[in-house]
Design a protein around this motif. Structure first.
Motif, PDB file in Angstrom:
ATOM      1  N   GLU A  36       0.828  -1.202   0.000  1.00  0.00           N
ATOM      2  CA  GLU A  36       0.000   0.000   0.000  1.00  0.00           C
ATOM      3  C   GLU A  36       0.862   1.251   0.000  1.00  0.00           C
ATOM      4  N   ARG A  39       2.430   1.741  -3.569  1.00  0.00           N
ATOM      5  CA  ARG A  39       1.399   2.206  -4.506  1.00  0.00           C
ATOM      6  C   ARG A  39       1.003   3.646  -4.229  1.00  0.00           C
ATOM      7  N   GLY A 104       3.495   2.687   6.726  1.00  0.00           N
ATOM      8  CA  GLY A 104       2.198   3.316   6.527  1.00  0.00           C
ATOM      9  C   GLY A 104       1.938   4.526   7.391  1.00  0.00           C
TER      10      GLY A 104
END
Length: 260
Positions: A36, A39, A104
């Motif tokens: 994630e 991307r 993240g």
């Protein structure tokens, strides 16, 4: 005197504007988050993402590669060593180096604001401050806050330059980075960079980026006040060691970071 930044740094026009930016993301056992993250970074228009995997025991490398990153496995431990390995892989088209976390916790939506002023040659170095801006509850622990505050205080005392944090979310021009002489192989890498940037009198700006909770559980550096004290002690020793070699450039005091 450097001109004051706008209240909000406007993003560059169009994703292609960030094509000359290479993001370096060091990570270890971040299979749950890294896909994630990669991307999200590429979606901002960043030209290349280099993930340096520190010998993960999970599928971090595979997930990063599947998401579009160039993956380098660096089995030798050390945060700074991972960064140096990533820098060795930079291509000739890289004009700006962006450093980003793989768990993240950094917001890809702030990449244009952080890398944009460097790409536009307004400044040489941008530090994204987690301690300024919106933070999700539980995104930073005591030891991280202590480390940021301590680093800022020490750098101000030594070089007269103010930082509020020691965030890994930062951007620097390739030319300026090549001239710093970075050599720290431990987690003191970020501290060394800020010390060298301050000592060199480069054009600096600190921008609020806030912080999100990391994906996949508690931080690897989480802990209580005892852990905070240990982190502070290690940082203090690292600072003293580096400060002996990194002296302020004669005649260039180095500006305090501009703050919008």
């Amino acid at each position: 005197m450097l001109q004051q930044l706008r209240a909000e740094v406007e993003p560059l026009k169009g994703p292609a504007s960030l094509a000359a930016v290479t993001a370096i993301i060091p990570c270890l056992d971040e299979a749950e988050a890294i896909g994630e993250v990669v991307r999200g970074v590429l979606a901002q228009g960043v030209g290349r993402v280099v993930v340096v995997d520190g010998g993960s025991r999970d599928a971090t490398a595979e997930a990063a590669h599947a998401a579009g990153a160039d993956v380098i496995v660096e089995p030798r431990r050390g945060y700074g060593r991972a960064m140096m390995t990533g820098l060795a892989a930079l291509g000739p088209d890289c004009a700006v180096v962006l450093f980003f976390d793989g768990d993240g916790s950094d917001d890809p939506g702030r990449i244009a604001a952080v890398a944009g002023p460097v790409l536009a040659n307004e400044v040489d170095f941008v530090l994204g401050s987690r301690l300024r801006g919106a933070r999700e509850q539980g995104s930073l622990n005591v030891s991280q806050i202590v480390a940021g505050r301590l680093a800022g205080m020490l750098i101000r005392l030594r070089y007269g330059v103010r930082f509020t944090d020691m965030s890994p979310f930062r951007a620097i021009s390739r030319t300026a980075l090549d001239g710093l002489g970075m050599c720290e192989e431990s987690f003191g890498w970020n501290l060394e960079m800020q010390m060298r940037v301050a000592a060199s009198g480069l054009r600096i700006v600190e921008l609020p980026v806030g912080q999100r909770r990391r994906r996949g559980g508690a931080s690897k550096v989480s802990g209580d006040l005892i852990v905070s004290a240990r982190v502070a002690w290690v940082l203090l020793r690292t600072f003293i060691r580096i400060a002996g070699a990194v002296r302020r450039t004669a005649g260039r005091a180095g500006p305090a970071p501009r703050r919008p």
